[in-house]
Design an enzyme around this catalytic site. Structure first.
Site, PDB file in Angstrom:
ATOM      1  N   ASP A 184       4.797  -3.042  22.743  1.00 38.67           N
ATOM      2  CA  ASP A 184       4.039  -1.995  22.062  1.00 38.67           C
ATOM      3  C   ASP A 184       3.031  -2.613  21.110  1.00 38.67           C
ATOM      4  O   ASP A 184       3.390  -3.205  20.103  1.00 38.67           O
ATOM      5  CB  ASP A 184       5.003  -1.085  21.277  1.00 38.67           C
ATOM      6  CG  ASP A 184       4.275   0.085  20.629  1.00 38.67           C
ATOM      7  OD1 ASP A 184       4.184   1.148  21.273  1.00 38.67           O
ATOM      8  OD2 ASP A 184       3.774  -0.077  19.490  1.00 38.67           O
TER       9      ASP A 184
ATOM     10  N   TYR B  19      -4.012  -3.064  15.765  1.00 37.02           N
ATOM     11  CA  TYR B  19      -3.179  -4.185  15.291  1.00 37.02           C
ATOM     12  C   TYR B  19      -3.935  -5.513  15.365  1.00 37.02           C
ATOM     13  O   TYR B  19      -3.478  -6.510  14.798  1.00 37.02           O
ATOM     14  CB  TYR B  19      -1.875  -4.314  16.097  1.00 37.02           C
ATOM     15  CG  TYR B  19      -0.955  -3.103  16.046  1.00 37.02           C
ATOM     16  CD1 TYR B  19      -1.187  -2.052  15.169  1.00 37.02           C
ATOM     17  CD2 TYR B  19       0.151  -3.025  16.885  1.00 37.02           C
ATOM     18  CE1 TYR B  19      -0.346  -0.949  15.139  1.00 37.02           C
ATOM     19  CE2 TYR B  19       0.994  -1.925  16.860  1.00 37.02           C
ATOM     20  CZ  TYR B  19       0.737  -0.890  15.983  1.00 37.02           C
ATOM     21  OH  TYR B  19       1.576   0.190  15.968  1.00 37.02           O
TER      22      TYR B  19
ATOM     23  N   LYS C 236      -2.745   1.525  22.067  1.00 38.12           N
ATOM     24  CA  LYS C 236      -3.096   2.808  21.438  1.00 38.12           C
ATOM     25  C   LYS C 236      -4.585   2.910  21.161  1.00 38.12           C
ATOM     26  O   LYS C 236      -5.225   1.923  20.803  1.00 38.12           O
ATOM     27  CB  LYS C 236      -2.318   2.982  20.123  1.00 38.12           C
ATOM     28  CG  LYS C 236      -0.824   2.771  20.284  1.00 38.12           C
ATOM     29  CD  LYS C 236      -0.027   3.068  19.039  1.00 38.12           C
ATOM     30  CE  LYS C 236       1.388   2.538  19.187  1.00 38.12           C
ATOM     31  NZ  LYS C 236       1.535   1.130  18.798  1.00 38.12           N
TER      32      LYS C 236
ATOM     33  N   HIS D 110      -3.427   7.163  18.754  1.00 38.42           N
ATOM     34  CA  HIS D 110      -2.711   6.554  17.638  1.00 38.42           C
ATOM     35  C   HIS D 110      -2.510   7.504  16.451  1.00 38.42           C
ATOM     36  O   HIS D 110      -1.493   7.443  15.761  1.00 38.42           O
ATOM     37  CB  HIS D 110      -3.479   5.309  17.165  1.00 38.42           C
ATOM     38  CG  HIS D 110      -2.640   4.304  16.462  1.00 38.42           C
ATOM     39  ND1 HIS D 110      -2.883   2.950  16.532  1.00 38.42           N
ATOM     40  CD2 HIS D 110      -1.566   4.417  15.657  1.00 38.42           C
ATOM     41  CE1 HIS D 110      -1.994   2.298  15.799  1.00 38.42           C
ATOM     42  NE2 HIS D 110      -1.176   3.175  15.254  1.00 38.42           N
TER      43      HIS D 110
HETATM   44  P1  NAP Z   1      10.648  -2.001  11.897  1.00 37.86           P
HETATM   45  O1  NAP Z   1      10.870  -2.407  13.316  1.00 37.86           O
HETATM   46  O2  NAP Z   1      11.334  -0.821  11.318  1.00 37.86           O
HETATM   47  O3  NAP Z   1      11.031  -3.201  10.908  1.00 37.86           O
HETATM   48  C1  NAP Z   1      10.538  -4.485  11.047  1.00 37.86           C
HETATM   49  C2  NAP Z   1      11.105  -5.314   9.890  1.00 37.86           C
HETATM   50  O4  NAP Z   1      12.503  -5.521  10.082  1.00 37.86           O
HETATM   51  C3  NAP Z   1      10.471  -6.667   9.766  1.00 37.86           C
HETATM   52  O5  NAP Z   1      10.328  -6.949   8.387  1.00 37.86           O
HETATM   53  C4  NAP Z   1      11.499  -7.613  10.393  1.00 37.86           C
HETATM   54  O6  NAP Z   1      11.417  -8.883   9.778  1.00 37.86           O
HETATM   55  C5  NAP Z   1      12.792  -6.928  10.055  1.00 37.86           C
HETATM   56  N1  NAP Z   1      13.857  -7.138  11.041  1.00 37.86           N
HETATM   57  C6  NAP Z   1      13.779  -7.009  12.400  1.00 37.86           C
HETATM   58  N2  NAP Z   1      14.972  -7.234  12.980  1.00 37.86           N
HETATM   59  C7  NAP Z   1      15.847  -7.525  11.970  1.00 37.86           C
HETATM   60  C8  NAP Z   1      17.220  -7.845  11.946  1.00 37.86           C
HETATM   61  N3  NAP Z   1      17.945  -7.896  13.071  1.00 37.86           N
HETATM   62  N4  NAP Z   1      17.797  -8.089  10.732  1.00 37.86           N
HETATM   63  C9  NAP Z   1      17.063  -8.029   9.570  1.00 37.86           C
HETATM   64  N5  NAP Z   1      15.752  -7.736   9.549  1.00 37.86           N
HETATM   65  C10 NAP Z   1      15.145  -7.478  10.739  1.00 37.86           C
HETATM   66  O7  NAP Z   1       9.085  -1.822  11.564  1.00 37.86           O
HETATM   67  P2  NAP Z   1       7.732  -1.620  12.364  1.00 37.86           P
HETATM   68  O8  NAP Z   1       7.263  -2.932  12.891  1.00 37.86           O
HETATM   69  O9  NAP Z   1       6.825  -0.881  11.448  1.00 37.86           O
HETATM   70  O10 NAP Z   1       8.079  -0.639  13.577  1.00 37.86           O
HETATM   71  C11 NAP Z   1       8.364  -1.092  14.884  1.00 37.86           C
HETATM   72  C12 NAP Z   1       7.160  -0.944  15.817  1.00 37.86           C
HETATM   73  O11 NAP Z   1       6.726   0.424  15.862  1.00 37.86           O
HETATM   74  C13 NAP Z   1       5.897  -1.679  15.350  1.00 37.86           C
HETATM   75  O12 NAP Z   1       5.961  -3.069  15.547  1.00 37.86           O
HETATM   76  C14 NAP Z   1       4.840  -0.989  16.178  1.00 37.86           C
HETATM   77  O13 NAP Z   1       4.819  -1.472  17.497  1.00 37.86           O
HETATM   78  C15 NAP Z   1       5.322   0.455  16.104  1.00 37.86           C
HETATM   79  N6  NAP Z   1       4.670   1.225  15.010  1.00 37.86           N
HETATM   80  C16 NAP Z   1       3.853   2.260  15.354  1.00 37.86           C
HETATM   81  C17 NAP Z   1       3.228   3.030  14.375  1.00 37.86           C
HETATM   82  C18 NAP Z   1       2.353   4.169  14.785  1.00 37.86           C
HETATM   83  O14 NAP Z   1       1.608   4.701  13.938  1.00 37.86           O
HETATM   84  N7  NAP Z   1       2.371   4.582  16.026  1.00 37.86           N
HETATM   85  C19 NAP Z   1       3.443   2.739  13.014  1.00 37.86           C
HETATM   86  C20 NAP Z   1       4.274   1.671  12.681  1.00 37.86           C
HETATM   87  C21 NAP Z   1       4.885   0.929  13.681  1.00 37.86           C
HETATM   88  P3  NAP Z   1      11.084 -10.230  10.625  1.00 37.86           P
HETATM   89  O15 NAP Z   1       9.874  -9.959  11.476  1.00 37.86           O
HETATM   90  O16 NAP Z   1      10.877 -11.251   9.553  1.00 37.86           O
HETATM   91  O17 NAP Z   1      12.321 -10.496  11.446  1.00 37.86           O
END
Ligand code: NAP
Length: 282
Positions: free
Chosen positions: A43, A48, A73, A107
């Site tokens: 994704d 990004y 997106k 998006h």
């Molecule tokens: P998330 O997946 O909720 O959290 C990522 C955070 O968690 C990072 O700081 C990561 O640190 C940490 N983490 C991951 N696995 C872990 C584990 N097993 N133990 C402890 N910490 C852990 O946040 P997100 O990246 O915002 O959301 C996921 C995806 O959703 C994004 O990458 C993106 O593709 C998508 N997204 C879409 C939108 C939208 O508007 N459509 C908005 C936001 C996100 P490290 O990297 O240091 O491990």
């Protein structure tokens, strides 16, 4: 890997890998590691700034294209939105080095969403993208879009985690055949999610981490999850969630954590509309 069937029959892995906030120079390494762990759903987004690096990792992996499920997106487009959306799609595909996408998401629910959606419908009809959907649409906007267009969004990717669970939104989406996909499944660690007492206790009952409990909870609700990590050991941890099951009591206990509001911002807040709706990417 478990899959969900989208409303047009396309199968989508229920667990994938998100690359938001991974700097472009780290993204090829991260995606290479994620593919090695076994992730097949990737994704990304034009916004990004790392589509090229995702594309390089895909090519270097040698994994057959049909085994991958690639999402990117469309960012908010100026008028004429239809024409500009088609151009943005071609630019994303070219950066990714692909000739078709598996899922293209609008998006943000901003700008000329109808013009953008018509362009996406056309790309879908032409077979350039296997499924089209939206992100960050609250139920009112989602319903209005699907009632007034030919193609019902296959997916709505929205903030979904233990503190903002979206159960009512999910029920409405299910009624209309729209698959819910979680972004920020770990709430990006907010509210001290990774050390939360209840989630930690449930994890201990299974010999699992909080991250695994959260992903399991999402998957058991039928929510597609795309956790982000730059660390290979966490990618593997987050992928190892298909060999245990939360009990009904544990699911109910997590359900009680819902605060019912965003930990980031509300897309309906005029300040958010002004901030995000006026940014241009392409
Ligand atoms: P998330 O997946 O909720 O959290 C990522 C955070 O968690 C990072 O700081 C990561 O640190 C940490 N983490 C991951 N696995 C872990 C584990 N097993 N133990 C402890 N910490 C852990 O946040 P997100 O990246 O915002 O959301 C996921 C995806 O959703 C994004 O990458 C993106 O593709 C998508 N997204 C879409 C939108 C939208 O508007 N459509 C908005 C936001 C996100 P490290 O990297 O240091 O491990």
């Amino acid at each position: 890997m478990e899959h969900v069937a989208l409303n047009n029959g396309v199968r989508m892995p229920i667990l994938g890998f998100g690359v938001y906030q991974i700097p472009p120079e780290q993204t090829e390494r991260a995606v290479t590691d994620a593919l090695a762990v076994g992730y097949r759903l990737l994704d990304t987004a034009a916004a990004y700034g790392n589509e090229e690096a995702v594309g390089r990792a895909i090519r270097a992996s040698g994994i057959p294209r049909e085994e991958l499920f690639v999402t990117t997106k469309l960012w908010v487009q100026d008028a004429p939105a239809q024409e500009n959306a088609e151009r943005a799609f071609e630019a994303s595909l070219s950066r990714l080095g692909l000739d078709r996408l598996d899922l293209y998401l609008m998006h943000q629910p901003y700008g000329d969403v109808y013009g953008q959606w018509r362009a996406m419908e056309k790309l879908n009809r032409e077979g350039r993208v296997r499924a089209i959907g939206v992100a960050n649409f609250y139920p009112d906007r989602l319903l209005d879009l699907l009632l007034n267009n030919e193609v019902t969004p296959a997916v709505n990717q929205i903030e979904t985690h233990p503190f903002f669970q979206r159960a009512a939104d999910q029920a409405l989406m299910r009624e209309h055949g729209v698959q819910i996909q979680s972004w920020g499944g770990f709430a990006e660690g907010r509210n001290d999610l990774f050390t939360h007492p209840l989630l930690s206790r449930i994890g201990a009952e299974h010999g699992r981490s909080v991250a695994q409990v959260v992903l399991r909870w999402l998957i058991q609700r039928g929510v597609v999850a795309i956790p982000k990590s730059v660390r290979a050991e966490r990618m593997a941890e987050n992928f190892a969630v298909f060999d245990f099951t939360l009990t009904d009591d544990q699911m109910a206990a997590v359900a009680a954590l819902d605060d019912g509001r965003s930990l980031f911002f509300d897309h309906r807040d005029p300040a958010a509309v002004a901030r995000l709706g006026t940014v241009r990417v392409d």
